[in-house]
Design a protein around this motif. Sequence first.
Motif, PDB file in Angstrom:
ATOM      1  N   LYS A 184    -114.280 -40.247 -38.522  1.00 13.45           N
ATOM      2  CA  LYS A 184    -113.876 -39.326 -37.809  1.00 13.45           C
ATOM      3  C   LYS A 184    -114.456 -37.500 -38.238  1.00 13.45           C
ATOM      4  N   TYR A 189    -115.850 -35.223 -31.137  1.00 11.64           N
ATOM      5  CA  TYR A 189    -115.057 -34.314 -30.408  1.00 11.64           C
ATOM      6  C   TYR A 189    -115.279 -33.774 -29.452  1.00 11.64           C
ATOM      7  N   GLU A 220    -108.381 -45.731 -27.414  1.00 12.86           N
ATOM      8  CA  GLU A 220    -107.015 -44.623 -27.265  1.00 12.86           C
ATOM      9  C   GLU A 220    -107.727 -42.978 -26.668  1.00 12.86           C
ATOM     10  N   SER A 246    -105.961 -44.992 -36.894  1.00 14.57           N
ATOM     11  CA  SER A 246    -104.900 -43.788 -37.627  1.00 14.57           C
ATOM     12  C   SER A 246    -104.155 -44.124 -38.470  1.00 14.57           C
ATOM     13  N   THR A 248    -101.479 -42.900 -39.358  1.00 13.73           N
ATOM     14  CA  THR A 248     -99.489 -42.953 -38.375  1.00 13.73           C
ATOM     15  C   THR A 248     -99.705 -44.426 -37.917  1.00 13.73           C
ATOM     16  N   THR A 285    -100.903 -37.501 -37.191  1.00 12.38           N
ATOM     17  CA  THR A 285    -100.486 -36.719 -38.111  1.00 12.38           C
ATOM     18  C   THR A 285     -99.706 -36.008 -37.432  1.00 12.38           C
TER      19      THR A 285
HETATM   20  C1  LIG Z   1    -107.602 -38.650 -36.426  1.00 11.83           C
HETATM   21  C2  LIG Z   1    -106.997 -39.087 -35.704  1.00 11.83           C
HETATM   22  C3  LIG Z   1    -106.136 -39.744 -35.234  1.00 11.83           C
HETATM   23  C4  LIG Z   1    -104.976 -40.396 -35.694  1.00 11.83           C
HETATM   24  O1  LIG Z   1    -105.303 -40.396 -36.732  1.00 11.83           O
HETATM   25  P1  LIG Z   1    -103.773 -40.203 -38.264  1.00 11.83           P
HETATM   26  O2  LIG Z   1    -104.175 -40.449 -39.524  1.00 11.83           O
HETATM   27  O3  LIG Z   1    -103.081 -40.773 -37.317  1.00 11.83           O
HETATM   28  O4  LIG Z   1    -103.173 -38.603 -38.085  1.00 11.83           O
HETATM   29  C5  LIG Z   1    -106.467 -41.069 -33.539  1.00 11.83           C
HETATM   30  N1  LIG Z   1    -106.961 -41.106 -33.186  1.00 11.83           N
HETATM   31  C6  LIG Z   1    -108.239 -39.789 -33.330  1.00 11.83           C
HETATM   32  C7  LIG Z   1    -109.291 -40.450 -32.707  1.00 11.83           C
HETATM   33  C8  LIG Z   1    -108.767 -38.847 -34.340  1.00 11.83           C
HETATM   34  O5  LIG Z   1    -109.768 -38.558 -34.899  1.00 11.83           O
END
Ligand SMILES: *Cc1c(COP(=O)(O)O)cnc(C)c1O
Length: 337
Positions: A184, A189, A220, A246, A248, A285
Amino acid sequence: MDKKNIDWGNLGFGYMPTEWRYVANYTDGKWDAGGLTDQSTITITECAGVLQYAQTCFEGLKAYTTEDGRIVCFRPDLNAARMADSCRQLKMPVFPEEKFLEAVIETVRANKEWVPPFGSGATLYIRPYMFGSSAVIGVKPADEYQFRVFVTPVGPYFKGGVKPLTLRISDLDRAAPRGTGHIKAGLNYAMSLYNIVDAHEQGYDENVYVDSATRTHIEETGGANIIFITRDGKLVTPKSDTILPSITRRSLLQVAKDYLGMEVEEREVRLDELDQFTECGLCGTAAVISPVGTIVDHGREINYAGFGPTIQKLYDTLTGIQMGRIEAPAGWIQVIE
Ligand SMILES: *Cc1c(COP(=O)(O)O)cnc(C)c1O
């Protein structure tokens, strides 16, 4: 405890500074004690590693009020572990996972007037992050870092009803094989912004990224994992080393198996089998599951049931667990107060 006077049901997803945030500094090879501050601005050198070479990563989770009035958050230990992975990959010092949990809990407690009441649909979004704060001009990791946690109240995701999303198969790539797609990092981003703005201009809600090596498999979207339901009620989700793991999605897989008795498959998902699925959803999330109505693959249009029966059941079960209506697996709910 008095709640803030906020129209919780009409909050959007934006930044609203609260009174307290957490800060810890890494200098001379170690973390200081860390603690709360009311300072929402940061002063760093113009040459900071984060500003020059994007040495930064983050997490996202939320605190909310359960039916019986407790303030809780969902599986924060997995955010701590994932942030540690991100830090290792970016040559940043790991903020100890135990300390990460303490920092999250302490920050939420200090801002508990900002935790939306049960039933409002709103939540308190928690943003832990870390960045290289010392000067770096020759390319190398910074010597000093700051770890922070701030919180901000955010509104109900499905305000005014659910509108299933329209996605397009992206012509640009998100993550290289053996790159940084699985962590992350802010850099993942930054490079997605051009493409998401373009998608919105073309009338799409999100980009679906495919594997950049062969461009034959689904990965994704820019900020959410993807799940599919087959005609015979199986949950299928793409497997790849360049997808962000993820929390979730991992939770939904376990819910599907253990609570709903579904079969689940984590495997490669081919572009040419998208029309074999009946339901599709994005998971993360913020929304837990956002139903997908359409995926457009260059003139080929595949339609799904939106909040179809299976996605709806998964959503109801996981949000039931989160809200305390359904018994949670051990360790999933972290009680804050
Ligand atoms: C944060 C994120 C997610 C979702 O992750 P969660 O832990 O479920 O919030 C999915 N894909 C990317 C690229 C992310 O940065």
